[in-house]
Design an enzyme around this catalytic site. Structure first.
Site, PDB file in Angstrom:
ATOM      1  N   LYS B  26     -31.450   6.340 -37.204  1.00  0.00           N
ATOM      2  CA  LYS B  26     -32.191   5.835 -38.362  1.00  0.00           C
ATOM      3  C   LYS B  26     -31.768   4.404 -38.701  1.00  0.00           C
ATOM      4  O   LYS B  26     -32.609   3.528 -38.900  1.00  0.00           O
ATOM      5  CB  LYS B  26     -31.959   6.767 -39.553  1.00  0.00           C
ATOM      6  N   ARG B  96     -28.434   8.508 -46.885  1.00  0.00           N
ATOM      7  CA  ARG B  96     -28.864   9.457 -45.837  1.00  0.00           C
ATOM      8  C   ARG B  96     -27.945   9.367 -44.633  1.00  0.00           C
ATOM      9  O   ARG B  96     -27.470   8.291 -44.272  1.00  0.00           O
ATOM     10  CB  ARG B  96     -30.277   9.103 -45.331  1.00  0.00           C
ATOM     11  N   GLY B 105     -32.673  18.002 -40.387  1.00  0.00           N
ATOM     12  CA  GLY B 105     -32.345  19.017 -41.385  1.00  0.00           C
ATOM     13  C   GLY B 105     -30.919  19.501 -41.351  1.00  0.00           C
ATOM     14  O   GLY B 105     -30.530  20.391 -42.093  1.00  0.00           O
ATOM     15  N   MET B 107     -28.077  17.615 -41.760  1.00  0.00           N
ATOM     16  CA  MET B 107     -27.126  16.992 -42.672  1.00  0.00           C
ATOM     17  C   MET B 107     -27.822  16.597 -43.964  1.00  0.00           C
ATOM     18  O   MET B 107     -29.020  16.754 -44.125  1.00  0.00           O
ATOM     19  CB  MET B 107     -26.438  15.826 -41.994  1.00  0.00           C
ATOM     20  N   ARG B 352     -42.488   5.697 -35.937  1.00  0.00           N
ATOM     21  CA  ARG B 352     -41.997   6.418 -34.760  1.00  0.00           C
ATOM     22  C   ARG B 352     -43.186   6.696 -33.851  1.00  0.00           C
ATOM     23  O   ARG B 352     -44.350   6.641 -34.306  1.00  0.00           O
ATOM     24  CB  ARG B 352     -41.311   7.724 -35.158  1.00  0.00           C
ATOM     25  N   HIS B 468     -48.245  40.583 -11.189  1.00  0.00           N
ATOM     26  CA  HIS B 468     -49.304  40.364 -10.205  1.00  0.00           C
ATOM     27  C   HIS B 468     -50.522  39.734 -10.868  1.00  0.00           C
ATOM     28  O   HIS B 468     -51.069  38.730 -10.393  1.00  0.00           O
ATOM     29  CB  HIS B 468     -49.676  41.698  -9.557  1.00  0.00           C
ATOM     30  N   ARG B 572     -51.956  32.809   1.894  1.00  0.00           N
ATOM     31  CA  ARG B 572     -51.456  34.185   2.022  1.00  0.00           C
ATOM     32  C   ARG B 572     -52.470  35.040   2.756  1.00  0.00           C
ATOM     33  O   ARG B 572     -53.499  35.393   2.188  1.00  0.00           O
ATOM     34  CB  ARG B 572     -51.193  34.767   0.640  1.00  0.00           C
ATOM     35  N   ARG B 628     -49.225  31.622   6.060  1.00  0.00           N
ATOM     36  CA  ARG B 628     -48.138  32.586   6.134  1.00  0.00           C
ATOM     37  C   ARG B 628     -48.640  33.865   6.784  1.00  0.00           C
ATOM     38  O   ARG B 628     -49.633  34.437   6.352  1.00  0.00           O
ATOM     39  CB  ARG B 628     -47.617  32.905   4.737  1.00  0.00           C
ATOM     40  N   GLU B 756     -36.586  32.193   1.453  1.00  0.00           N
ATOM     41  CA  GLU B 756     -36.826  32.953   0.230  1.00  0.00           C
ATOM     42  C   GLU B 756     -35.795  34.057   0.038  1.00  0.00           C
ATOM     43  O   GLU B 756     -35.938  34.900  -0.839  1.00  0.00           O
ATOM     44  CB  GLU B 756     -38.240  33.536   0.211  1.00  0.00           C
ATOM     45  N   SER B 775     -40.367  26.213   3.841  1.00  0.00           N
ATOM     46  CA  SER B 775     -41.064  26.245   2.563  1.00  0.00           C
ATOM     47  C   SER B 775     -40.280  27.185   1.669  1.00  0.00           C
ATOM     48  O   SER B 775     -40.085  28.352   2.000  1.00  0.00           O
ATOM     49  CB  SER B 775     -42.487  26.759   2.776  1.00  0.00           C
ATOM     50  N   GLY B 777     -39.679  29.708  -0.862  1.00  0.00           N
ATOM     51  CA  GLY B 777     -40.418  30.735  -1.597  1.00  0.00           C
ATOM     52  C   GLY B 777     -39.566  31.119  -2.788  1.00  0.00           C
ATOM     53  O   GLY B 777     -38.817  32.075  -2.753  1.00  0.00           O
ATOM     54  N   THR B 778     -39.666  30.311  -3.833  1.00  0.00           N
ATOM     55  CA  THR B 778     -38.713  30.476  -4.934  1.00  0.00           C
ATOM     56  C   THR B 778     -39.011  31.685  -5.803  1.00  0.00           C
ATOM     57  O   THR B 778     -38.173  32.056  -6.615  1.00  0.00           O
ATOM     58  CB  THR B 778     -38.641  29.189  -5.773  1.00  0.00           C
ATOM     59  N   ASN B 779     -40.170  32.305  -5.651  1.00  0.00           N
ATOM     60  CA  ASN B 779     -40.380  33.567  -6.381  1.00  0.00           C
ATOM     61  C   ASN B 779     -39.410  34.617  -5.847  1.00  0.00           C
ATOM     62  O   ASN B 779     -38.631  35.193  -6.593  1.00  0.00           O
ATOM     63  CB  ASN B 779     -41.809  34.095  -6.190  1.00  0.00           C
ATOM     64  N   CYS B 842     -43.258  26.539  -2.285  1.00  0.00           N
ATOM     65  CA  CYS B 842     -44.554  27.175  -2.472  1.00  0.00           C
ATOM     66  C   CYS B 842     -44.493  28.324  -3.461  1.00  0.00           C
ATOM     67  O   CYS B 842     -45.431  29.074  -3.609  1.00  0.00           O
ATOM     68  CB  CYS B 842     -45.141  27.633  -1.149  1.00  0.00           C
ATOM     69  N   TYR B 862     -42.729  18.018  -0.247  1.00  0.00           N
ATOM     70  CA  TYR B 862     -43.934  18.347  -1.004  1.00  0.00           C
ATOM     71  C   TYR B 862     -43.707  19.544  -1.918  1.00  0.00           C
ATOM     72  O   TYR B 862     -42.741  20.295  -1.737  1.00  0.00           O
ATOM     73  CB  TYR B 862     -45.109  18.628  -0.063  1.00  0.00           C
TER      74      TYR B 862
END
Lengths: 886, 886
Positions: B26, B96, B105, B107, B352, B468, B572, B628, B756, B775, B777-779, B842, B862
Site C-alpha cells: 500500500k 493502516r 483483512g 491486520m 489497482r 468416465h 484411443r 494408442r 504411465e 507420452s 499418461g498422467t491419469n 496426453c 508437446y
C-alpha cells in the site's frame, strides 16, 4: 614365447584351481586334482587364449602351438607308457571343451581318439577283448563323424538298428566282437559315401580335427544362445582338454563308480557310493546292471547280496577312502567323485561339490564346523535358506504311492491330507468335530480366514502364487495349492477332467510341488534337530538385520517366537475382525450412516480388540510389536447374504433394504486403489481412535501385570503424503494421552508408517518428519509400481515368464530395478530427515532370500515375514551380511 | 541516520512502486500514485524496518523514530492546511497496515484518528455538519477502542442497538447529530468502565497507540495462520501508513465513487463508473442509495434519469478522465480506481488492476496492443487461459430465470438443454429423430459413448470430476454435471428430493457450475471474435511446446483442428470398438478361446479399423497422429445381457453357456491394474497385429490418394519394462514391412510408448532404447503413484480438500511433487539414452494451465488435450514459455 599348452597329471601339473580364466573350469580342476596327488589320467590343456587367438585370426592357430602340443603329447606318451598310433600299445585320448563358466551340454566332446583300423586291432590284442576294442572304435567313429566331420549320427544309428533287426538282437549288449567289427566297416563306408573321403586313420590328424571342432563349437548357435541367457561374454573363449583315456571295462580287474564323501540324503559322515566291475561310467547310471555298494556298511544297510568294493578290491577301496579324506580336507566340502579302475589301477575322473538334500546340507555344514573343517561363517553360507522350508513342514513319504489328479501352483509348502470341504463354514464345523479338512474354493477371500485356519491344507482353482489363498496360507504355515485350473467346482462336487471328487472324500495336497492326489498319502514329520538350532545360532550371531514376523493370532505369534522371531513387523488388525462373533458388529460399524451410529458399533468392538492386543503383548513380552491400523477397503467385510444383512439389521435397528443399499454404495471399481488404509482414518477418525485406544489400554494392562514394558509401534498404512501421517499421528498421540490419564500407566510407543505407494517413497523426506519408522509394504508397492494387481496378474504373468520378459514373479522376489529403486530413494530421503529412523520390510518379500539380500544392501534394520519363513529369513540375513562384508 | 519514515503526497514522495519490501504494497503504491502527480491525500509511511526493529528490540521503537514522525506530521499539516488537535481546523488521519504481500483483512485499521471532544466540535463547525462530525467521532471511538484498547466492539454496538430501540429508529441514517453526540458520551463511558481510564483526547497519544496496535497485529494469531498458509515469512514485517482523511460526505460539493478505465464486462474502451454526491465510500456499495453513472454515455446506455458526474461536476470529471488516461499509460492495464471529492477537490484513494470477465480480458489485451500500450507478450500474459472456457461454450443467459433442482460437480463446462433420457439407446434413437437430449445415468461406461455423443449434455448421479462421464464429456466438448448425489434414478424416473422428473421432461444443465435446472433456460452462444484469433496467433508465436489433441472421431478431429491442434497426441482405438455394428464382433474376439477363433473376429474388425484410421488421416493431413493400441481391460467390452450373449453366440457358433462362463472368467478384482494395455499385446499379439495392419493400410491408402505423407506414431500403452516394448515394436515393424510388401507404399512411422506407470518412469533409460517418443499418461501415472483409483477417489477426496490435505484434485492438476518427480526422472533418463526422443503429455492434465507450466519447466515437446481445451493449452503454453524466459 607364449605358453599355449599346460600339462596336468602325476608327472607335471602346470595349472591349478585358480586358473579357471586361462584353463577353463575343467582344465583348472584336473590340474588341481593332479597337484593334490590324486591319480588323474594325465593330459594337457590348450588354454582359452588359443581360442581367442583362433577367432581373432581367421580361425588359425598361433605358430608355436603345434610344437607345444607335440611336446605335451610326448610327455603324455611317456606317462602312459603308450604311443599315439602304436599298433602294440596305442595311446587313446579324450578331447573335451572346458570354458570358464560351466556350460553343460553346450559344446562337443570326442572320446577314444587315437583308434584306427590298426590300433583297434592292437587294443583288442592288448586288452584281450576284441568286443571292447571294436565297440570303442565304432563309438569313436560315430562321435568323431558327428562332431568333427559333420556326418549326422542318425545315419550310424540307423545302420545299427537295421543290423540288430536283421540279426534278431534286442540289446546292444547282445552284439559280439565280430558284429561290431562288421559295423565299423559299415560306418566307415557311410563316411566315405557322405564325404567322398575315408575316415582319418592318422591319430594326429584326428587330434587336430577334434581340437578345431571344439574351438569351432564355441561359436555354435546353441552355445551362443546359452551365453546370452547366462550373460557369458563370447570373448572368454573355451579351453580344450586332451586327456588319456582309461577304461573300466577292460576285464574283471577294471571297474567304474561314483561316490559321495558323505551321505547326500542324510548328511551322515559315511562313504557313500556305487560301482560296477568291468563296466563303463554310463553303465552305472543306465540301470541295465544293478550297481553295488562301495562299502561294507553301505552293502549292509541296503541289505544287498552283491559284494562291496571294499571286499572285492580292498586296496583300491582303501586308496579311494584316503582320497575321500584328502578331498574333504582340501575342498572343505562334501564331494561328488567319479572314478575308474583300469587293470587294478585307480583313476580319478572328476570331483565336485556334491548336491545334497536340505537335511544333509544342514548336517554336513554343522558337523564340518565341529570337525574343524570349516568356520561357522562357511557353514552358514553352505545351506540354501529356501531349502529350510523342506525341514519345517511335513512332507510326503517319497516311497509312498500316489495318484495325482492334477497339478496347480506350489503356493505354500508342506503336505496335507484331509476330507474335502467346499465352504469355510463346513470346514469350521468339521474341524470342531475333530476332522482333518482340505478346503477347496474357486478362490478365497478374507471371509474364508476361519475356514483356512480350520483346514490342514487349501486348494484353489484360481489365483497365483500370491493370491489371497497363497499369501494367507503361507502366513499360517498351511500347505496350499493354488490356481489348479483344471478343477471345476460346482456345489458339493469337484470335477478334474473325468474324475469327480465329492465333499467328504479324502484328498492329499503337496504344497511344495502343487500336486493334488486322491486319498491319503503317508507323510514324514519335520525333525528340527540340534543341528538346525546350532546353525541358526551362528546365523543370528552373524546377521546385521533383525528378523520379525507378520502375525496377528496368538498361535502364529507363538510359532514365530519358537522359530526365533525378534518381534512383530506386521500385525494386521483387520484379520481380527472376521471372527464369527465380531463380524456382525464390524458390519454394523461399516454400514453406519452417522458418526454416532458408528461409535455405537466401535464401542462394542473396543473390548474385543483390546483382548486381541493383550494376548499378543503377553506372548511378545518386551519384543517390539508393529500394529497396522485398519487397512483394507471396508467392503471386504460386507454382508453378502440375506441372513448376514438381517444380523446387522438386528444389531443396528436399521432396515435391511437401507443396509443393502448402503452396502451397494461401498462397492469400488478398483478396491486396491480405493477407500482404504489411512484414507479410512482420515474420513472415519473414530475407527482409528478406537484401535489406538484398544492398543494403549491393552499395553497398560499387560504392563501393570507383568511389570515389563511392552513395545507397541503403531503403523499407519497407505500414506501418500506427509499431511495424512501428521493428522493421524496427532490422533494417536491424543488417544495415548487420554488412556494414560484414564489408566495412570505410561506406555512407551512410537508411530510410523508403511511406505507402500510410489508417492510415499518419493515424499519420504517429508513423511519422515512425522514417522519414527518406515515399514516397506512391498506387496502394494509392487502392485502400484508395476500397475499390476496381485489378484489379476495370474492371467498373464505366466506368459511373461515363458517369454522371458521377467525372470521371477515380482510378488515373490523384489524387483530391484523398479520397486527396489523406490525403496532406496525412500531409505535415503527418510534417513536424511531423521538419521535414526527405523527401517524394515513387511511385504511377502521379507521371507525371500534374494529380497533379503536387497534389504541388506539398502541397509534396512529388519525384515518381517510369515512365522514359517522366520528361520529362512534368519539364515538369509546372515548370508547377506557375510556377502556384504565381502 | 536510518530513514524510518517516508513521505508521500503532492509536496514530496520519497518512495515508489518498486519499494514494496521497504514500504509494503500500500505504501509503495501511494507513493507511486503521488509521484505520477495524482491528487493523493498526503501522508507518510513507517517502513517495514521499523517493524523488524520493533520485534527485535522487545517491542520498542528506534530512538530517531519520534522526531522523524514529528517532522513528517509537520509537513502533512502544511500540505493539508490543518493541524493535529486544532479546534478550528483539525487534521484527521487514517492508520493502516501494509505488508509486502497483500493480506486482506488480516491486520487492523483505524480511521478518523485525531478526533476528540474538542476537535469533533471544531469539525462540526468547519463542515457545518454536526451529524457528520459526531458520527465520525463515534466510529473512531469504536474502531480505536477495539483495535488499540482491546475493548470489544460488540459493547458499543449493543448500546447503539439499545438506543435505536428506545428511540424507535430502524436505520442508522435516522440518527441525528444529537443522537450521535449522546452516543459518543455513552461510548466514552464504556471505555472508562472497561479500562478504568478515559478515552485518549491527545491526537499524538492516539497516533502512537494506533501505530503500536498495527505493529502488534503483525503477530496476531489470524495473521500468523494466514502467513503460514501463504508461505509469507514473519521476518518480512509490515509497514504502517498514516494518511490524511478526506471526506466525500461533507456537503453537495463532495462525492465519492469507483470507476474502471474500461468496461470490465465487455472490455470496451469507455470510462465506466459510478458515484454518489455527499456520500462515503461505503454508501456506493451498501445499496441504500442508487449510485449514478459518471459519464453521460454511461447514463444513456443505462437509461438512467439521474445526472452523470460529467454533468454535475464537469471539471472534476475532466480531471478524472485525464487521470484515467494517465493511469492506463502508466500501468499499461485497465485500472479499478476509488476516488473522493471533498469540497470540489478530487482525491485519488486507490488504483489497482481491475478484475474483468474473460471476454473483457481478451478485448482489452488485444486493443491495448493495437493502441501501443502493451506488447503482444504482455497481452498473452494478461488473459487467464482457464477463462477461455467461458468463451468456447454456450452459457446460460445470466438474466434468465432458473429453477435449480440440485447441484453436482461442474465436470465439463458449457450449458445444455434437452429432453431427459435414461439410456444410451434411447438417446441415440431420439437424437436420430432430431431431438435434443440430456442423458442421465447413475454413472457411464464405455458402452454409453454413442449415447453421450448423441446427447447435448450428460448428468450422472455418481463419479467425480474425472469419472468416465466427466473425462469423456470434456473430450467431446459436451457439458456434464457429474456426481449429483441427490439424484435417485430408477427406471424412467429421476427423483431429486421431493421433485420427480420423468423421461421426456425438459432439463437444463450448467456444466460450469454443476447446476441442474428444470425446463429450458435461454442460452448465449459463444462468439469467437477476431480478438480471440489475434491473441491465439501471438500465443502460437511465443510458445515452445506444440499443442495436440486427444481425439478419435472425425468430428472431434475437425473441432480440434479448428481450435488449432497441431496433431493428435492420443487417439484411443478402443473407443472405436463400441459402434453398434462392431461391438458384437469385438465380443466375439474377446470371448474366443483359441487364436484361430480370435483371428476370425479380428479379420472382420480389420476393415472397420482401417476405415476409422483413413477418416482420421484424411482430416489430419501431414500432422502427426499418435495412435494408442488397445488399452482397456477386455471385460469392459463384455456382453451383460442375454440378448448380447446370443448375438455373440450367433456370430461365433459357440454356445451361450460357454460364452457366459468365459465372460465370467475375465472378471478382474482391480481392472485398472489388470490384464490391459500392452499386456494384451503380449498375450494376444494378433490383436495388436490387426490394429497395426489397419493403421498401415489406412496410411498407405490415404497417402496414395493425397500424395502427401501421413505421420502415424504408434503408441504402446502400459509398458512397465523395456522388454514389453521391444517385443511389441518388433511386431509393429514386422507388420509395417508386410503391409509395405502388400501395398507397395512405404509409410514413415514411429513407435513409442506411454509412460504411465512408476516403473516405466524409473526404467525410462532402458525403455527409450526402443521408443522414438514418450507420452506421459498422467491419469494412470497419478492413479498408480498415489495408489488412488480415479473412479473411487470421489468417496474421500472431498474430505481431503476440506481438511486442507490437498490443494487441488491431483487428477485435475498434476501433482508436481510425486507424479511430477517421476515425469522429471523419465524425461532425464529418456533423453540420456536418446537425445532426440519426443516427449509429450496426453493425460487430462494436458489441458490444465498449471500442469502445462510444469511441462514447460520439465522441457516436454508437446501437450495434448481434449479438443475444447486446445485454445486454453495454446495460451497456457505461451505463458509458460514467457515465464521460463524470465
Amino acid at each position: 614365447m607364449t605358453q599355449w599348452v599346460y600339462a596336468f597329471g602325476p608327472s607335471l601339473s602346470e595349472g591349478d584351481a585358480n586358473q579357471r580364466n586361462l584353463l577353463g573350469g575343467k582344465g583348472a580342476n584336473l590340474a588341481e586334482m593332479a597337484k593334490l596327488g590324486l591319480p588323474v589320467p594325465p593330459g594337457f590343456t590348450l588354454s582359452t587364449e588359443v581360442c581367442t587367438y583362433f577367432y581373432a585370426n581367421g580361425k588359425s592357430y598361433p605358430s608355436e602351438l603345434e610344437s607345444q602340443v607335440d611336446a605335451a603329447l610326448t610327455r603324455l606318451e611317456g606317462d602312459m607308457g603308450a604311443r599315439f598310433g602304436d599298433p602294440e600299445n596305442p595311446l587313446l585320448v579324450s578331447v573335451r571343451s572346458g570354458a570358464r563358466a560351466s556350460m553343460p551340454g553346450m559344446m562337443d566332446t570326442v572320446l577314444n581318439l587315437g583308434l584306427s583300423d590298426v590300433t583297434a586291432e592292437g587294443l583288442a590284442k592288448r586288452s584281450g577283448d576284441a568286443r571292447f576294442a571294436y565297440d570303442s572304435y565304432r563309438r569313436f567313429i560315430t562321435m568323431y563323424s558327428d562332431v568333427v566331420l559333420g556326418v549326422d549320427h542318425y545315419l550310424f544309428e540307423e545302420q545299427l538298428e537295421n543290423y540288430k533287426l536283421e540279426k534278431g538282437y534286442y540289446l546292444d549288449t547282445e552284439l559280439e566282437a565280430d558284429d561290431w567289427k562288421h559295423l565299423v566297416d559299415v560306418y566307415k563306408q557311410i563316411v566315405r559315401e557322405e564325404l567322398d573321403e575315408d575316415f582319418p586313420q592318422d591319430p594326429k590328424a584326428q587330434l587336430w580335427g577334434a581340437v578345431g571342432a571344439v574351438f569351432g563349437s564355441w561359436m555354435n548357435m546353441r552355445a551362443d544362445v546359452y551365453r546370452k541367457l547366462h550373460n557369458i561374454p563370447a570373448s572368454w573363449g573355451t579351453a580344450v582338454n586332451i586327456q588319456a583315456m582309461v577304461f573300466g571295462n577292460m576285464g574283471d580287474d577294471c571297474a567304474t563308480g561314483v561316490a559321495f564323501t558323505r551321505d547326500p540324503s542324510t548328511g551322515e559322515n559315511v562313504f557313500y557310493g556305487e560301482y560296477l566291475v568291468n563296466a563303463q561310467g554310463e553303465d552305472v547310471v543306465a540301470g541295465i546292471r544293478t550297481p553295488q555298494q562301495i562299502s561294507i556298511a553301505g552293502k549292509e544297510s541296503q541289505e544287498s547280496d552283491q559284494p562291496a568294493m571294499e571286499e572285492v578290491m580292498p586296496e583300491v577301496y582303501a586308496q579311494l577312502d584316503t582320497i575321500r579324506g584328502k578331498l574333504e580336507r582340501h575342498y572343505a566340502d562334501m564331494q561328488d567323485i567319479e572314478f575308474t579302475v583300469q587293470g587294478g589301477k585307480l583313476f580319478m575322473l572328476q570331483t565336485r561339490n556334491g548336491k545334497r538334500t536340505a537335511q544333509a546340507a544342514l548336517k554336513i555344514a554343522v558337523e564340518m564346523v565341529e570337525e574343524g573343517l570349516i568356520t561357522p561363517e562357511q557353514a552358514v553360507m553352505r545351506v540354501d535358506p529356501a531349502s529350510l522350508d523342506q525341514l519345517l513342514h511335513p512332507t510326503l513319504d517319497p516311497s509312498a504311492e500316489r495318484q495325482v489328479l492334477t497339478k496347480g501352483l506350489p503356493a505354500s509348502p508342506g503336505a496335507a491330507s484331509g476330507i474335502l470341504c467346499f465352504s469355510s463354514d463346513a470346514a469350521v464345523d468339521l474341524h470342531a468335530r475333530g476332522e482333518k479338512i482340505i478346503l477347496a474354493r474357486v478362490e478365497t477371500s478374507p471371509e474364508d480366514i476361519q475356514g483356512m485356519h480350520a483346514a490342514e491344507g487349501i486348494l484353489t482353482a484360481r489365483g497365483g502364487m500370491t493370491s489371497h489363498a497363497a499369501v494367507v496360507a503361507r502366513g499360517m504355515g498351511r500347505p496350499c495349492v493354488s490356481g489348479a485350473g483344471d478343477i471345476e467346482i460346482s456345489g458339493d462336487t469337484m470335477r478334474i477332467g473325468r474324475v469327480e471328487v465329492k465333499a467328504g472324500d479324502l484328498l492329499t495336497l503337496d504344497g511344495s510341488t502343487g500336486e493334488v492326489m486322491q486319498g491319503e498319502v503317508p507323510m514324514i514329520r519335520p525333525n528340527l534337530s540340534g543341528d538346525f538350532s546350532k546353525l541358526m545360532t551362528w546365523a543370528d550371531d552373524l546377521r546385521d538385520m533383525a528378523v520379525r514376523t507378520n502375525a496377528e493370532t496368538p498361535g502364529d505369534c507363538e510359532t514365530a517366537v519358537e522359530f526365533g522371531a525378534e518381534g512383530i513387523g506386521l500385525c494386521r488388525t483387520e484379520h481380527m475382525f472376521f471372527d464369527a462373533d465380531r463380524i456382525g458388529v464390524v458390519r454394523q460399524m461399516i454400514l453406519a450412516e452417522s458418526v454416532a451410529e458408528r461409535q455405537t458399533a466401535l464401542d462394542k468392538l473396543l473390548p474385543m480388540q483390546r483382548s486381541d492386543f493383550e494376548a499378543i503383548f503377553k506372548i511378545m513380552g518386551a519384543r517390539p510389536v508393529t500394529i497396522r491400523l485398519l487397512d483394507p477397503p471396508l467392503h471386504e467385510f460386507l454382508p453378502h447374504q440375506q441372513s448376514e444383512l438381517e444380523e446387522v439389521a438386528d444389531l443396528s435397528g436399521t432396515a435391511v433394504e437401507i443396509l443393502a443399499s448402503r452396502a451397494k454404495k461401498l462397492t469400488e471399481a478398483n478396491p486396491m486403489l480405493g477407500h482404504r488404509g489411512c484414507r479410512l482414518g482420515i474420513t472415519f477418525p473414530e475407527i482409528y481412535a478406537m484401535q489406538a485406544r484398544a492398543i494403549f489400554e491393552a499395553a497398560a494392562s499387560v504392563q501393570s501385570v507383568s511389570g515389563q514394558a511392552v513395545q507397541p509401534e503403531i503403523m499407519i498404512p497407505l500414506v501418500s503424503m506427509a499431511g495424512e501421517l501428521d493428522v493421524l499421528k496427532r490422533l494417536v498421540d491424543q488417544t495415548a494421552g487420554d488412556v494414560e490419564k484414564d489408566t495412570g500407566v505410561a506406555v512407551a510407543y512410537s508411530v510410523g508408517t508403511m511406505i507402500e505407494l510410489p508417492r510415499a517413497a518419493l515424499q519420504a523426506g517429508q513423511i519422515a518428519e512425522h514417522a519414527a519408522f518406515f515399514s516397506f509394504g512391498t506387496n502394494d508397492l509392487t502392485q502400484t509400481t508395476y500397475g499390476l494387481s496381485r489378484d489379476d496378474a495370474g492371467n498373464f504373468l505366466g506368459q511373461y515368464e515363458k517369454q522371458g520378459l521377467i525372470e521371477r514373479d515380482p510378488f515373490l522376489s523384489l524387483d530391484p530395478d523398479g520397486v527396489g529403486e523406490l525403496v532406496k530413494i525412500a531409505t535415503e530421503r527418510g534417513r536424511a530427515t531423521r538419521a535414526d529412523i527405523k527401517l524394515g520390510i513387511c511385504g511377502e518379500h521379507g521371507g525371500d532370500p534374494a529380497s533379503i539380500d536387497f534389504c541388506q544392501q539398502v541397509g534396512l534394520d529388519y525384515v518381517s515375514c510369515s512365522p514359517f519363513r522366520v528361520p529362512i529369513a534368519r539364515l538369509a540375513a546372515a548370508q547377506s551380511a557375510l556377502k556384504a562384508r565381502g
